[in-house]
Structures are given as structure tokens and as C-alpha cells.
Scaffold this motif. Structure first.
Motif: not given
Length: 153
Positions: A41-54, A123-128, A133-136
Motif C-alpha cells: 500500500h502507498v498513500l502519497h500526494g493524494g493518491m492511493y496505490a495497492r499492489t498484489i502479485c498473483i 489504508v482502511a479509509e482508502a479501502e473503504d 466489500e473491504a472485509h473480503l
């Protein structure tokens, strides 16, 4: 399968029926062994980025995304695009519409980064903000691995 989405660099909004099909797939997948997936997770400059690797060979369903985002894709996977599916290979920056619930089949390790503008401070605020479905989300599961960078800028 289509290459239309790739050519347009876009993932469209999905119909209620297409979203329901992803939910049905998810119900089946939950009966199988689950693969833990870390989230960056990155919160920076009014942006949120989330990265995963499948990891290669893994089928993943995502939470319902209620806002438009950019989706940065790097790898090789098949992704549902509503009524169809597209095989993506390589690096793509996709305009991803609101109202979607994706499913991915990773043919090789595939990194996904979702980005959107936000005023969230956590992060929780960004996910919400992006899903009901943040709980998923993997990031909210017991034992989740989260790498968090909040710059305050």
C-alpha cells in the motif's frame, strides 16, 4: 476471448449478471486451498496505490470496485471484462471503470497495481472508499501481510 479491451486499454463497467458470475466463481474457489497474497500500500500526494502479485496458476476474484481507477498490469493472465475475457501479456496501464468485480487466472506471476485519487489518511479509509466489500480483501484477513508506506505528502 477478445483483444478489444487490450486495444482500448480499458476495463469497462460490468453488468449485474457479470458481477454475479464472478461471485459464483468465488463461492466455488473458497472451497479450495487459499493462497496468501501480500499487499503493498502507498498513500502519497493524494493518491492511493495497492499492489498484489498473483502467483502463476492461481485464480483470484477481487472485491467489488465502486470507483474508477487505473489498473497497472504486468504479467500474463486472463481477466474477465464483463461479458467476455481477455488474455493480457506484458505491461499495460488500463483505465478501469467503476462498477466491476474482476476475476484473474494467472498464467505467470502477475503484478496488479490499482491507483486512484483520494483524501484518505489511512489504508482502511482508502479501502473503504473503493469497495463496500473491504472485509473480503486479503489485506483485511487474519495473518495478512501488508507493506504500508504513508508519506504524509
Amino acid at each position: 476471448m477478445t483483444e478489444l479491451v487490450v486495444a482500448q486499454s480499458r476495463i469497462p463497467a460490468m453488468s449485474a449478471q457479470a458481477i454475479q458470475r464472478v461471485r459464483a466463481l468465488e463461492a466455488v474457489l473458497l472451497g479450495l486451498p487459499q493462497v496468501p497474497i501480500a499487499t503493498e500500500h502507498v498513500l502519497h500526494g493524494g493518491m492511493y496505490a495497492r499492489t498484489i502479485c498473483i502467483p502463476a496458476g492461481v485464480v483470484l476474484t477481487g472485491a467489488f470496485i465502486r470507483i474508477p481507477t487505473l489498473l497497472v498490469f504486468d504479467g500474463h493472465a486472463t481477466v474477465n471484462t464483463g461479458e467476455d475475457a481477455a488474455e493480457l501479456q506484458g505491461y499495460h496501464v488500463l483505465a478501469a471503470s467503476a462498477h466491476r468485480r474482476q476475476a484473474f487466472i494467472a498464467h505467470a506471476d502477475t503484478r496488479l497495481t490499482m491507483v486512484f485519487a483520494t483524501q484518505a489518511q489511512t489504508v482502511a479509509e482508502a479501502e473503504d472508499e473503493f469497495t463496500d466489500e473491504a472485509h473480503l480483501l486479503f489485506s483485511r484477513q487474519p495473518g495478512a501481510v501488508n507493506h504500508i508506506n504513508i508519506t504524509g505528502e
